[in-house]
Design a protein around this motif. Structure first.
Motif, PDB file in Angstrom:
ATOM      1  N   ILE A   1       0.832  -1.339   0.088  1.00  0.00           N
ATOM      2  CA  ILE A   1       0.161   0.127   0.051  1.00  0.00           C
ATOM      3  C   ILE A   1       1.095   1.244   0.078  1.00  0.00           C
ATOM      4  CG2 ILE A   1      -1.673   1.303   1.272  1.00  0.00           C
ATOM      5  CD1 ILE A   1      -3.139  -1.043   0.391  1.00  0.00           C
ATOM      6  N   THR A   2       1.976   1.373   0.975  1.00  0.00           N
ATOM      7  CA  THR A   2       2.698   2.573   1.079  1.00  0.00           C
ATOM      8  C   THR A   2       3.502   2.868  -0.198  1.00  0.00           C
ATOM      9  OG1 THR A   2       2.939   1.828   3.372  1.00  0.00           O
ATOM     10  CG2 THR A   2       4.388   3.584   2.733  1.00  0.00           C
ATOM     11  N   ALA A   3       4.009   1.788  -0.871  1.00  0.00           N
ATOM     12  CA  ALA A   3       4.778   2.164  -1.874  1.00  0.00           C
ATOM     13  C   ALA A   3       4.164   2.191  -3.267  1.00  0.00           C
ATOM     14  CB  ALA A   3       5.950   1.149  -1.965  1.00  0.00           C
ATOM     15  N   GLY A   4       2.668   1.610  -3.263  1.00  0.00           N
ATOM     16  CA  GLY A   4       2.185   1.797  -4.451  1.00  0.00           C
ATOM     17  C   GLY A   4       2.575   0.486  -5.440  1.00  0.00           C
ATOM     18  N   VAL A   5       2.914  -0.591  -4.893  1.00  0.00           N
ATOM     19  CA  VAL A   5       3.436  -1.640  -5.742  1.00  0.00           C
ATOM     20  C   VAL A   5       2.675  -2.913  -5.161  1.00  0.00           C
ATOM     21  CG1 VAL A   5       5.537  -3.151  -6.282  1.00  0.00           C
ATOM     22  CG2 VAL A   5       5.729  -0.837  -5.952  1.00  0.00           C
ATOM     23  N   LYS A   6       2.305  -3.689  -6.149  1.00  0.00           N
ATOM     24  CA  LYS A   6       1.365  -4.895  -5.593  1.00  0.00           C
ATOM     25  C   LYS A   6       2.177  -5.943  -5.004  1.00  0.00           C
ATOM     26  CE  LYS A   6      -2.568  -4.315  -8.973  1.00  0.00           C
ATOM     27  NZ  LYS A   6      -2.317  -4.245 -10.092  1.00  0.00           N
ATOM     28  N   VAL A   7       1.461  -6.607  -4.108  1.00  0.00           N
ATOM     29  CA  VAL A   7       2.077  -7.729  -3.534  1.00  0.00           C
ATOM     30  C   VAL A   7       2.968  -8.865  -4.028  1.00  0.00           C
ATOM     31  CG1 VAL A   7       1.723  -9.685  -1.837  1.00  0.00           C
ATOM     32  CG2 VAL A   7       0.681  -7.419  -1.177  1.00  0.00           C
ATOM     33  N   PRO A   8       2.307  -9.262  -5.203  1.00  0.00           N
ATOM     34  CA  PRO A   8       2.951 -10.235  -5.879  1.00  0.00           C
ATOM     35  C   PRO A   8       4.103  -9.628  -6.591  1.00  0.00           C
ATOM     36  CG  PRO A   8       0.752 -10.408  -6.426  1.00  0.00           C
ATOM     37  CD  PRO A   8       0.868  -9.206  -5.770  1.00  0.00           C
ATOM     38  N   THR A   9       4.036  -8.186  -6.983  1.00  0.00           N
ATOM     39  CA  THR A   9       5.317  -7.639  -7.753  1.00  0.00           C
ATOM     40  C   THR A   9       6.368  -7.495  -6.750  1.00  0.00           C
ATOM     41  OG1 THR A   9       3.754  -6.630  -8.754  1.00  0.00           O
ATOM     42  CG2 THR A   9       5.797  -5.706  -8.928  1.00  0.00           C
ATOM     43  N   ILE A  10       6.210  -7.213  -5.404  1.00  0.00           N
ATOM     44  CA  ILE A  10       7.233  -7.086  -4.429  1.00  0.00           C
ATOM     45  C   ILE A  10       7.989  -8.449  -4.404  1.00  0.00           C
ATOM     46  CG2 ILE A  10       7.638  -6.793  -2.139  1.00  0.00           C
ATOM     47  CD1 ILE A  10       5.100  -5.098  -2.033  1.00  0.00           C
ATOM     48  N   ARG A  11       7.023  -9.473  -4.196  1.00  0.00           N
ATOM     49  CA  ARG A  11       7.647 -11.077  -4.256  1.00  0.00           C
ATOM     50  C   ARG A  11       8.601 -11.183  -5.436  1.00  0.00           C
ATOM     51  NH1 ARG A  11       2.957 -12.952  -0.307  1.00  0.00           N
ATOM     52  NH2 ARG A  11       1.772 -13.041  -2.040  1.00  0.00           N
ATOM     53  N   TYR A  12       7.824 -10.802  -6.548  1.00  0.00           N
ATOM     54  CA  TYR A  12       8.779 -10.711  -8.101  1.00  0.00           C
ATOM     55  C   TYR A  12       9.956 -10.214  -7.894  1.00  0.00           C
ATOM     56  CZ  TYR A  12      10.041  -9.983 -12.756  1.00  0.00           C
ATOM     57  OH  TYR A  12      10.567  -9.850 -13.951  1.00  0.00           O
ATOM     58  N   TYR A  13      10.089  -8.885  -7.390  1.00  0.00           N
ATOM     59  CA  TYR A  13      11.261  -8.383  -7.237  1.00  0.00           C
ATOM     60  C   TYR A  13      12.291  -8.816  -6.367  1.00  0.00           C
ATOM     61  CZ  TYR A  13       9.000  -4.107  -9.731  1.00  0.00           C
ATOM     62  OH  TYR A  13       8.361  -3.221 -10.513  1.00  0.00           O
ATOM     63  N   GLU A  14      11.728  -9.461  -5.307  1.00  0.00           N
ATOM     64  CA  GLU A  14      12.693 -10.294  -4.433  1.00  0.00           C
ATOM     65  C   GLU A  14      13.273 -11.401  -5.225  1.00  0.00           C
ATOM     66  OE1 GLU A  14      11.086 -11.321  -0.762  1.00  0.00           O
ATOM     67  OE2 GLU A  14      12.158 -13.103  -0.532  1.00  0.00           O
ATOM     68  N   GLU A  15      12.433 -12.180  -5.996  1.00  0.00           N
ATOM     69  CA  GLU A  15      12.956 -13.316  -6.525  1.00  0.00           C
ATOM     70  C   GLU A  15      14.100 -12.794  -7.679  1.00  0.00           C
ATOM     71  OE1 GLU A  15       9.633 -15.641  -8.183  1.00  0.00           O
ATOM     72  OE2 GLU A  15      11.003 -16.037  -9.870  1.00  0.00           O
ATOM     73  N   ILE A  16      13.949 -11.611  -8.462  1.00  0.00           N
ATOM     74  CA  ILE A  16      14.746 -11.396  -9.356  1.00  0.00           C
ATOM     75  C   ILE A  16      15.878 -10.665  -8.925  1.00  0.00           C
ATOM     76  CG2 ILE A  16      13.145 -11.648 -11.279  1.00  0.00           C
ATOM     77  CD1 ILE A  16      13.043  -8.472 -11.148  1.00  0.00           C
ATOM     78  N   GLY A  17      15.884 -10.335  -7.451  1.00  0.00           N
ATOM     79  CA  GLY A  17      16.973  -9.902  -6.849  1.00  0.00           C
ATOM     80  C   GLY A  17      17.072  -8.418  -6.871  1.00  0.00           C
ATOM     81  N   LEU A  18      15.974  -7.754  -7.192  1.00  0.00           N
ATOM     82  CA  LEU A  18      15.870  -6.222  -7.008  1.00  0.00           C
ATOM     83  C   LEU A  18      15.678  -6.040  -5.560  1.00  0.00           C
ATOM     84  CD1 LEU A  18      13.951  -4.384  -9.914  1.00  0.00           C
ATOM     85  CD2 LEU A  18      16.291  -4.564  -9.576  1.00  0.00           C
ATOM     86  N   MET A  19      15.000  -6.612  -4.770  1.00  0.00           N
ATOM     87  CA  MET A  19      14.739  -6.443  -3.443  1.00  0.00           C
ATOM     88  C   MET A  19      15.549  -7.451  -2.587  1.00  0.00           C
ATOM     89  SD  MET A  19      12.897  -3.810  -2.847  1.00  0.00           S
ATOM     90  CE  MET A  19      11.938  -3.861  -1.099  1.00  0.00           C
ATOM     91  N   PRO A  20      15.946  -6.991  -1.739  1.00  0.00           N
ATOM     92  CA  PRO A  20      16.725  -8.200  -0.897  1.00  0.00           C
ATOM     93  C   PRO A  20      15.814  -8.891  -0.141  1.00  0.00           C
ATOM     94  CG  PRO A  20      16.770  -5.965   0.374  1.00  0.00           C
ATOM     95  CD  PRO A  20      16.122  -5.758  -0.890  1.00  0.00           C
ATOM     96  N   GLU A  21      16.105 -10.134   0.274  1.00  0.00           N
ATOM     97  CA  GLU A  21      15.425 -11.055   1.210  1.00  0.00           C
ATOM     98  C   GLU A  21      15.082 -10.313   2.564  1.00  0.00           C
ATOM     99  OE1 GLU A  21      16.427 -14.921   1.228  1.00  0.00           O
ATOM    100  OE2 GLU A  21      16.966 -14.989  -0.995  1.00  0.00           O
ATOM    101  N   PRO A  22      13.814  -9.987   3.248  1.00  0.00           N
ATOM    102  CA  PRO A  22      13.864  -9.359   4.213  1.00  0.00           C
ATOM    103  C   PRO A  22      13.653 -10.391   5.621  1.00  0.00           C
ATOM    104  CG  PRO A  22      11.614  -9.753   3.294  1.00  0.00           C
ATOM    105  CD  PRO A  22      12.706 -10.425   2.185  1.00  0.00           C
ATOM    106  N   GLU A  23      13.953 -10.005   6.621  1.00  0.00           N
ATOM    107  CA  GLU A  23      13.611 -10.786   7.885  1.00  0.00           C
ATOM    108  C   GLU A  23      12.481 -11.591   7.789  1.00  0.00           C
ATOM    109  OE1 GLU A  23      14.515  -9.458  11.382  1.00  0.00           O
ATOM    110  OE2 GLU A  23      16.376  -8.402  10.909  1.00  0.00           O
ATOM    111  N   ARG A  24      12.270 -12.561   8.334  1.00  0.00           N
ATOM    112  CA  ARG A  24      10.770 -13.242   8.472  1.00  0.00           C
ATOM    113  C   ARG A  24      10.522 -13.621   9.920  1.00  0.00           C
ATOM    114  NH1 ARG A  24       8.882 -15.930   3.432  1.00  0.00           N
ATOM    115  NH2 ARG A  24      10.616 -15.495   1.776  1.00  0.00           N
ATOM    116  N   THR A  25       9.132 -13.728  10.151  1.00  0.00           N
ATOM    117  CA  THR A  25       8.685 -14.094  11.501  1.00  0.00           C
ATOM    118  C   THR A  25       8.605 -15.647  11.708  1.00  0.00           C
ATOM    119  OG1 THR A  25       6.325 -14.480  10.715  1.00  0.00           O
ATOM    120  CG2 THR A  25       6.830 -12.265  11.318  1.00  0.00           C
ATOM    121  N   GLU A  26       8.660 -15.962  12.929  1.00  0.00           N
ATOM    122  CA  GLU A  26       8.667 -17.212  13.278  1.00  0.00           C
ATOM    123  C   GLU A  26       7.744 -18.101  12.093  1.00  0.00           C
ATOM    124  OE1 GLU A  26       9.267 -19.364  16.405  1.00  0.00           O
ATOM    125  OE2 GLU A  26      10.922 -17.821  16.565  1.00  0.00           O
ATOM    126  N   GLY A  27       6.542 -17.603  11.979  1.00  0.00           N
ATOM    127  CA  GLY A  27       5.707 -17.946  10.817  1.00  0.00           C
ATOM    128  C   GLY A  27       6.205 -17.914   9.517  1.00  0.00           C
TER     129      GLY A  27
END
Lengths: 148, 148
Positions: free
Chosen positions: B9-35
């Motif tokens: 919402i904040t960045a105006g980029v769709k959720v699957p697109t964020i995951r896609y950016y992570e996949e292609i290495g544009l976004m770093p892998e963030p920390e994860r919760t226990e779950g």
DNA sequence: CCTAAATCTCTAAAGACTAGAGCTTCAGGA
DNA sequence: TCCTGAAGCTCTAGTCTTTAGAGATTTAGG
């Protein structure tokens, strides 16, 4: 009777693209030789010219499909064809407006680059900090890439 | 610590697109919760803003990759970033020039439509007959669609 | 008749996402 | 504390408009 290669050269559309157009139904299935090769007649060339020309003008494949069906019924009112073209014109104008904003912003960015180090580079800082934008170019980045 | 939804919402980029950016290495892998859910910090938001902004400006993903790596090494010369922006500017100008030709042609087509029948429609006949073209808009329709 | 060029089908890639299936986790309220 | 519904997860597959190859077959010219 031309081969697909001749048609390709004449219409300025690559061979695999012609086959693709046939696959999606933009081009009809032509007759085949005994050996299964496609043979085209002049009507095919005209239709392919129409398609290429419309694509060059930025019409989407769907719009072209509509235009082609209109063409097939010459007694129908031309109103629909006009609307499709007018929509396309509006689209083109919107793209131009948007690109002009981008042009201004890029000009600004490039002109400020004094050959320093990346840490103080205007290209990077402008992109990083949305607040530095000269214009509100919004989030509709699809409009840059859509063909329609 | 935001969820991917909040970041979206904040960045105006769709959720699957964020995951896609992570996949292609544009976004770093963030920390994860226990779950195993992604949790982002402000640096991620800034980077995603950078990416979205650059995409809005018509930069290709590869160009953005370059820019991001330059950003990571602030002591490198800013020359490369400038070149990337300058290349893009040339591209944008070419797109504008081309679209203006199309605009003129479409204006011509639309203005002549008198609301008759499709058989005599200028939209259709102009598209059908390349000889009626006002301009030589050639075959390089790729330049309309490329992001780079 | 022979051969080289062109054609055939089929598969897969490009770029930049988007959508869905089927499952799990999280946050807020009773 | 438990429940529930929204939001998250992964994985697969699709979008759109071509383009490029592999490997087999056909055609036209000499």
């Amino acid at each position: 009777m031309m081969t697909i290669g001749k048609l390709s050269i004449t219409a300025g559309v690559k061979v695999p693209t012609i086959r693709y157009y046939e696959e999606i139904g933009l081009m009809p299935e032509p007759e085949r030789t005994e050996g299964n090769q496609r043979r085209y007649i002049r009507a095919h060339l005209e239709r392919l010219n129409f398609i290429r020309h419309a694509r060059d003008l930025g019409f989407s494949v769907e719009a072209i499909r509509d235009l082609l069906s209109l063409q097939a019924t010459p007694d129908a009112p031309c109103h629909d064809a006009d609307r499709i073209a007018a929509d396309n014109l509006a689209d083109v104008r919107a793209k131009i407006a948007r690109l002009k904003k981008l042009e201004a912003e890029l000009e600004h960015i490039v002109s400020e680059c004094a050959g320093g180090r990346a840490g103080e580079c205007n290209v990077l800082s402008t992109l990083a900090d949305h607040a530095l934008c000269m214009t509100d170019h919004g989030h509709a980045h699809n409009s840059l890439h859509d063909a329609s």
